[in-house]
Scaffold this motif. Structure first.
Motif, mmCIF file in Angstrom:
data_model
loop_
_atom_site.group_PDB
_atom_site.id
_atom_site.type_symbol
_atom_site.label_atom_id
_atom_site.label_comp_id
_atom_site.label_asym_id
_atom_site.label_seq_id
_atom_site.Cartn_x
_atom_site.Cartn_y
_atom_site.Cartn_z
ATOM 1 N N ASP A 77 0.833 -1.213 0.000
ATOM 2 C CA ASP A 77 0.000 0.000 0.000
ATOM 3 C C ASP A 77 0.861 1.255 0.000
ATOM 4 O OD1 ASP A 77 -2.341 -1.435 -0.058
ATOM 5 O OD2 ASP A 77 -2.761 -1.225 2.085
ATOM 6 N N MET A 78 1.915 1.245 0.801
ATOM 7 C CA MET A 78 2.810 2.401 0.843
ATOM 8 C C MET A 78 3.484 2.621 -0.503
ATOM 9 S SD MET A 78 4.624 1.996 4.566
ATOM 10 C CE MET A 78 5.773 3.337 4.256
ATOM 11 N N PHE A 79 3.802 1.519 -1.194
ATOM 12 C CA PHE A 79 4.444 1.654 -2.496
ATOM 13 C C PHE A 79 3.502 2.306 -3.495
ATOM 14 C CE2 PHE A 79 6.257 -0.564 -6.432
ATOM 15 C CZ PHE A 79 7.197 0.426 -6.638
ATOM 16 N N SER A 80 2.224 2.012 -3.409
ATOM 17 C CA SER A 80 1.243 2.685 -4.259
ATOM 18 C C SER A 80 1.255 4.187 -3.980
ATOM 19 C CB SER A 80 -0.150 2.100 -4.029
ATOM 20 O OG SER A 80 -1.092 2.745 -4.856
ATOM 21 N N ASP A 81 1.295 4.554 -2.705
ATOM 22 C CA ASP A 81 1.330 5.972 -2.321
ATOM 23 C C ASP A 81 2.615 6.637 -2.798
ATOM 24 O OD1 ASP A 81 -1.018 5.301 -1.012
ATOM 25 O OD2 ASP A 81 -0.123 5.309 0.980
ATOM 26 N N PHE A 82 3.727 5.905 -2.725
ATOM 27 C CA PHE A 82 5.010 6.440 -3.173
ATOM 28 C C PHE A 82 4.976 6.719 -4.675
ATOM 29 C CE2 PHE A 82 9.349 5.903 -4.786
ATOM 30 C CZ PHE A 82 10.060 6.756 -3.949
ATOM 31 N N ARG A 83 4.443 5.787 -5.441
ATOM 32 C CA ARG A 83 4.362 5.981 -6.889
ATOM 33 C C ARG A 83 3.467 7.160 -7.242
ATOM 34 N NH1 ARG A 83 2.141 1.127 -9.175
ATOM 35 N NH2 ARG A 83 1.565 0.450 -7.090
ATOM 36 N N ALA A 84 2.377 7.334 -6.489
ATOM 37 C CA ALA A 84 1.517 8.508 -6.698
ATOM 38 C C ALA A 84 2.304 9.785 -6.421
ATOM 39 C CB ALA A 84 0.286 8.429 -5.797
ATOM 40 N N GLY A 85 3.137 9.740 -5.390
ATOM 41 C CA GLY A 85 3.960 10.899 -5.070
ATOM 42 C C GLY A 85 4.985 11.204 -6.128
ATOM 43 N N VAL A 86 5.571 10.178 -6.724
ATOM 44 C CA VAL A 86 6.542 10.399 -7.807
ATOM 45 C C VAL A 86 5.837 11.023 -9.005
ATOM 46 C CG1 VAL A 86 8.091 9.287 -9.469
ATOM 47 C CG2 VAL A 86 8.145 8.598 -7.054
ATOM 48 N N VAL A 87 4.658 10.540 -9.351
ATOM 49 C CA VAL A 87 3.897 11.149 -10.450
ATOM 50 C C VAL A 87 3.634 12.619 -10.141
ATOM 51 C CG1 VAL A 87 1.712 11.133 -11.717
ATOM 52 C CG2 VAL A 87 2.857 8.963 -11.196
ATOM 53 N N ALA A 88 3.282 12.909 -8.895
ATOM 54 C CA ALA A 88 2.971 14.287 -8.505
ATOM 55 C C ALA A 88 4.186 15.206 -8.568
ATOM 56 C CB ALA A 88 2.367 14.306 -7.103
ATOM 57 N N LEU A 89 5.381 14.651 -8.602
ATOM 58 C CA LEU A 89 6.581 15.483 -8.740
ATOM 59 C C LEU A 89 6.710 16.078 -10.138
ATOM 60 C CD1 LEU A 89 9.256 13.313 -6.881
ATOM 61 C CD2 LEU A 89 8.008 15.311 -5.995
ATOM 62 N N GLY A 90 5.958 15.542 -11.102
ATOM 63 C CA GLY A 90 5.986 16.063 -12.461
ATOM 64 C C GLY A 90 6.726 15.152 -13.427
ATOM 65 N N ARG A 91 6.598 15.468 -14.683
ATOM 66 C CA ARG A 91 7.109 14.603 -15.749
ATOM 67 C C ARG A 91 8.622 14.399 -15.680
ATOM 68 N NH1 ARG A 91 5.044 15.385 -21.871
ATOM 69 N NH2 ARG A 91 5.035 13.176 -22.397
ATOM 70 N N GLN A 92 9.365 15.474 -15.442
ATOM 71 C CA GLN A 92 10.822 15.351 -15.441
ATOM 72 C C GLN A 92 11.292 14.391 -14.358
ATOM 73 O OE1 GLN A 92 13.075 18.883 -14.442
ATOM 74 N NE2 GLN A 92 14.903 18.100 -15.443
ATOM 75 N N TRP A 93 10.743 14.537 -13.159
ATOM 76 C CA TRP A 93 11.153 13.644 -12.079
ATOM 77 C C TRP A 93 10.655 12.220 -12.307
ATOM 78 C CZ3 TRP A 93 14.959 13.740 -8.910
ATOM 79 C CH2 TRP A 93 15.562 14.970 -8.613
ATOM 80 N N TRP A 94 9.457 12.084 -12.831
ATOM 81 C CA TRP A 94 8.935 10.754 -13.159
ATOM 82 C C TRP A 94 9.866 10.058 -14.146
ATOM 83 C CZ3 TRP A 94 6.811 9.044 -17.934
ATOM 84 C CH2 TRP A 94 6.134 7.819 -17.880
ATOM 85 N N GLN A 95 10.296 10.789 -15.176
ATOM 86 C CA GLN A 95 11.200 10.204 -16.160
ATOM 87 C C GLN A 95 12.551 9.855 -15.546
ATOM 88 O OE1 GLN A 95 11.035 13.333 -19.138
ATOM 89 N NE2 GLN A 95 9.579 12.166 -20.380
ATOM 90 N N ARG A 96 13.054 10.698 -14.677
ATOM 91 C CA ARG A 96 14.334 10.426 -14.022
ATOM 92 C C ARG A 96 14.247 9.174 -13.163
ATOM 93 N NH1 ARG A 96 17.035 15.849 -11.547
ATOM 94 N NH2 ARG A 96 18.627 14.289 -10.984
ATOM 95 N N VAL A 97 13.149 9.031 -12.445
ATOM 96 C CA VAL A 97 12.979 7.845 -11.589
ATOM 97 C C VAL A 97 12.843 6.595 -12.441
ATOM 98 C CG1 VAL A 97 11.497 6.739 -9.869
ATOM 99 C CG2 VAL A 97 12.067 9.164 -9.652
ATOM 100 N N LEU A 98 12.116 6.686 -13.551
ATOM 101 C CA LEU A 98 12.017 5.541 -14.463
ATOM 102 C C LEU A 98 13.390 5.132 -14.980
ATOM 103 C CD1 LEU A 98 8.885 6.149 -16.720
ATOM 104 C CD2 LEU A 98 9.209 4.328 -15.051
ATOM 105 N N ALA A 99 14.213 6.117 -15.303
ATOM 106 C CA ALA A 99 15.540 5.817 -15.836
ATOM 107 C C ALA A 99 16.468 5.274 -14.759
ATOM 108 C CB ALA A 99 16.149 7.071 -16.466
ATOM 109 N N ASN A 100 16.364 5.817 -13.554
ATOM 110 C CA ASN A 100 17.242 5.408 -12.451
ATOM 111 C C ASN A 100 16.678 5.930 -11.143
ATOM 112 O OD1 ASN A 100 19.261 4.806 -10.660
ATOM 113 N ND2 ASN A 100 20.799 6.114 -11.600
ATOM 114 N N PRO A 101 16.043 5.072 -10.326
ATOM 115 C CA PRO A 101 15.438 5.535 -9.075
ATOM 116 C C PRO A 101 16.418 6.211 -8.114
ATOM 117 C CG PRO A 101 14.699 3.317 -9.592
ATOM 118 C CD PRO A 101 15.779 3.648 -10.576
#
Length: 199
Positions: A77-101
């Motif tokens: 459940d926390m991981f779901s919340d974390f992923r929602a938070g990463v999305v909320a950081l915006g596209r650039q951060w989402w892409q950076r996390v996808l490339a390398n967390p």
């Protein structure tokens, strides 16, 4: 709503709040719900479809390991919340996390959280419910969103994408492995280099 429009909405909401004051995502979730409630039921469903794609793309073991380090542990459940938070950081951060967390070691919220031993940063449960909240505001019906979602073609598309590859699974409690895979986050969150499993 295509991906570009989705990220425009997310970044507009993100830009309207002080991110240092919104660690739990409540402010950005409210901003998202307000923006979406001013659109249409169809636009809200389209936003949710894009959100689920972005959220689902982060469902990987290496991203979970980053959440585990930042949160001092991380349930499903926390991981779901974390992923929602990463999305909320915006596209650039989402892409950076996808490339390398491990890139999250550069984010100001994460750096501050490490310094203050705050394990709630990035975990943003309310963001995952922003579309449902907007739909309820627009329709006045607290069940309408989920009924509309299940009846939409987006739900079938999401079901067809289940079972995606999460990458290589590894032991989050193995300090050596965590330092090897996420060296900057491991250092930031001070994995004990003198522990039994250190080299």
């Amino acid at each position: 709503m295509d991906a570009d429009e989705f990220w425009t909405v997310v970044e507009s909401a993100r830009g309207s709040v002080d991110q240092l004051e919104d660690e739990g995502g409540e402010l950005v979730a409210e901003a998202l719900a307000s923006r979406l409630a001013a659109t249409s039921p169809q636009a809200i469903l389209e936003f949710e479809a894009q959100f689920r794609k972005a959220h689902g793309a982060l469902y990987r073991w290496d991203v979970w390991a980053a959440a585990y380090l930042i949160g001092g542990g991380c349930s499903d459940d926390m991981f779901s919340d974390f992923r929602a938070g990463v999305v909320a950081l915006g596209r650039q951060w989402w892409q950076r996390v996808l490339a390398n967390p491990d890139e999250l070691a550069d984010h100001p919220l994460v750096r501050r959280a490490a310094a203050e031993e705050d394990d709630d940063v990035i975990f943003a449960e309310p963001v995952g419910y922003a579309a449902a909240e907007a739909y309820e505001r627009l329709t006045g019906d607290d069940c309408a969103f989920y009924e509309a979602w299940q009846a939409s073609p987006y739900a079938a598309q999401e079901d067809a994408g289940d079972g995606e590859d999460m990458g290589e699974r590894f032991d989050f409690d193995d300090n050596d492995e965590m330092r090897r895979r996420l060296p900057r986050l491991a250092a930031l969150f001070a994995i004990d280099l003198d522990s039994e499993d250190a080299p």
